[in-house]
Write a protein that holds these residues in place. Sequence first.
Motif, mmCIF file in Angstrom:
data_model
loop_
_atom_site.group_PDB
_atom_site.id
_atom_site.type_symbol
_atom_site.label_atom_id
_atom_site.label_comp_id
_atom_site.label_asym_id
_atom_site.label_seq_id
_atom_site.Cartn_x
_atom_site.Cartn_y
_atom_site.Cartn_z
ATOM 1 N N ILE A 154 37.116 -7.552 64.743
ATOM 2 C CA ILE A 154 37.651 -6.206 64.547
ATOM 3 C C ILE A 154 39.099 -6.223 65.023
ATOM 4 N N ILE A 155 40.019 -5.919 64.099
ATOM 5 C CA ILE A 155 41.443 -5.916 64.404
ATOM 6 C C ILE A 155 41.977 -4.507 64.187
ATOM 7 N N ALA A 156 42.484 -3.895 65.242
ATOM 8 C CA ALA A 156 43.134 -2.596 65.123
ATOM 9 C C ALA A 156 44.609 -2.799 64.810
ATOM 10 N N GLN A 157 45.180 -1.857 64.086
ATOM 11 C CA GLN A 157 46.583 -1.939 63.691
ATOM 12 C C GLN A 157 47.304 -0.650 64.062
ATOM 13 N N LEU A 158 48.330 -0.782 64.891
ATOM 14 C CA LEU A 158 49.230 0.322 65.209
ATOM 15 C C LEU A 158 50.579 0.007 64.570
ATOM 16 N N SER A 159 51.242 1.027 64.034
ATOM 17 C CA SER A 159 52.461 0.738 63.296
ATOM 18 C C SER A 159 53.461 1.873 63.403
ATOM 19 N N ASP A 160 54.732 1.512 63.230
ATOM 20 C CA ASP A 160 55.824 2.484 63.117
ATOM 21 C C ASP A 160 55.780 3.492 64.264
ATOM 22 N N ARG B 30 34.843 -1.660 70.490
ATOM 23 C CA ARG B 30 36.214 -1.999 70.860
ATOM 24 C C ARG B 30 36.756 -3.112 69.956
ATOM 25 N N PRO B 31 37.975 -2.981 69.463
ATOM 26 C CA PRO B 31 38.578 -4.071 68.680
ATOM 27 C C PRO B 31 38.746 -5.337 69.520
ATOM 28 N N ASP B 32 38.768 -6.464 68.823
ATOM 29 C CA ASP B 32 39.000 -7.744 69.487
ATOM 30 C C ASP B 32 40.483 -7.974 69.754
ATOM 31 N N ALA B 33 41.337 -7.339 68.970
ATOM 32 C CA ALA B 33 42.784 -7.486 69.135
ATOM 33 C C ALA B 33 43.464 -6.303 68.470
ATOM 34 N N VAL B 34 44.731 -6.114 68.836
ATOM 35 C CA VAL B 34 45.563 -5.084 68.226
ATOM 36 C C VAL B 34 46.820 -5.760 67.700
ATOM 37 N N PRO C 112 42.686 -3.405 76.858
ATOM 38 C CA PRO C 112 42.157 -4.613 77.493
ATOM 39 C C PRO C 112 42.167 -5.835 76.590
ATOM 40 N N MET C 113 42.445 -5.635 75.301
ATOM 41 C CA MET C 113 42.443 -6.747 74.358
ATOM 42 C C MET C 113 43.873 -7.242 74.116
ATOM 43 N N ALA C 114 44.003 -8.400 73.495
ATOM 44 C CA ALA C 114 45.315 -8.954 73.189
ATOM 45 C C ALA C 114 46.053 -8.057 72.197
ATOM 46 N N VAL C 115 47.373 -7.941 72.393
ATOM 47 C CA VAL C 115 48.224 -7.137 71.519
ATOM 48 C C VAL C 115 49.277 -8.064 70.914
ATOM 49 N N TYR C 116 49.379 -8.072 69.575
ATOM 50 C CA TYR C 116 50.261 -8.999 68.882
ATOM 51 C C TYR C 116 51.325 -8.226 68.101
ATOM 52 N N PRO C 117 52.594 -8.276 68.541
ATOM 53 C CA PRO C 117 53.660 -7.536 67.863
ATOM 54 C C PRO C 117 54.379 -8.374 66.808
ATOM 55 N N LEU C 118 54.889 -7.683 65.794
ATOM 56 C CA LEU C 118 55.827 -8.296 64.867
ATOM 57 C C LEU C 118 56.921 -7.276 64.563
ATOM 58 N N PRO C 119 58.119 -7.720 64.185
ATOM 59 C CA PRO C 119 59.236 -6.798 64.037
ATOM 60 C C PRO C 119 59.296 -6.120 62.672
ATOM 61 N N ASP D 270 43.974 -16.945 66.663
ATOM 62 C CA ASP D 270 42.562 -16.718 66.375
ATOM 63 C C ASP D 270 42.126 -15.402 66.991
ATOM 64 N N VAL D 271 41.375 -14.629 66.240
ATOM 65 C CA VAL D 271 40.801 -13.372 66.726
ATOM 66 C C VAL D 271 39.313 -13.412 66.407
ATOM 67 N N ALA D 272 38.498 -13.680 67.422
ATOM 68 C CA ALA D 272 37.052 -13.828 67.226
ATOM 69 C C ALA D 272 36.814 -14.857 66.113
ATOM 70 N N ASP D 273 36.098 -14.475 65.054
ATOM 71 C CA ASP D 273 35.773 -15.417 63.982
ATOM 72 C C ASP D 273 36.798 -15.428 62.862
ATOM 73 N N ALA D 274 37.931 -14.769 63.056
ATOM 74 C CA ALA D 274 38.948 -14.669 62.019
ATOM 75 C C ALA D 274 40.276 -15.217 62.531
ATOM 76 N N ARG D 275 41.259 -15.217 61.662
ATOM 77 C CA ARG D 275 42.611 -15.649 62.005
ATOM 78 C C ARG D 275 43.589 -14.562 61.602
ATOM 79 N N LEU D 276 44.574 -14.337 62.440
ATOM 80 C CA LEU D 276 45.626 -13.360 62.182
ATOM 81 C C LEU D 276 46.945 -14.114 62.064
#
Length: 270
Positions: free
Chosen positions: A3-9, A43-47, A73-80, A115-121
Amino acid sequence: MAIIAQLSDIHLAAGRDGAVDDASGPVRALRAAVSSLLALPARPDAVVLTGDLAHGGRPAEYERLHALLSPLPMAVYPLPGNHDDRDALRKAFSDHPAVAATGGEPQAPVQYAVDVADARLVCCDTSVPGKSHGSMDQERLAWLDRTLAERPDTPTVVATHHPPYPIGIRFIDDMRFAQTAEFTEIIARHPQVVRVISGHVHRGTVGSLAGTVGTTCPSTYRQLFLDMTRPGRAALTGEPAGFAVHLVADGTATTHFVPTGNYRPLMQVE
């Protein structure tokens, strides 16, 4: 399953004094988004943060952003995105090994795979310093092709700021992703890509792309007015802020758009 949550803008903005006002709209909106995300039953595995994280690309904006995201509490991965400064973003998130590893040269693209759980981001940098449109030069496109080729059997979500498909809103399509055809060809070569997720649009949209599905995420702050006439108005609306949640399971992906706020069940239906 992942489960990957996405926050944007998010557009966190510092004032003339160089500080971010905690009473400002973007701060209050981000706090509401974090609270809503934490209230999810699963809860998402990552954001992943898909760009335009700071409005002016100032170090103080990223420092405050990092602090406001600290309850997660999960990993947060930013991109510009086009409002961001790569080096200031990278410095604020230097505690993330994947992000820190992208800093070989000043203003180097912030692109990496995790890697995010069983997936890749796979996070792609479509930003062009000082410009509003999106672009991936041949070096960045080759990096994406190589990165996807490394794990052909792992369900993969590819994240960008600029969407690689037309939105139909003139204001956004004028700031389009320039290498749509080349990017699409790469995605088509790698059928493990189950979703391409983007920001930039300040709305939730769904588009077809190279045999898979592309989506854009609502802004945590302000939504863009849906005007598909020409030339149309470039305007913001009072529509609810929100975020996206992507479920990757059994080689497929499902995307949910979630408005921020307290929307607990009104009644039991079974």
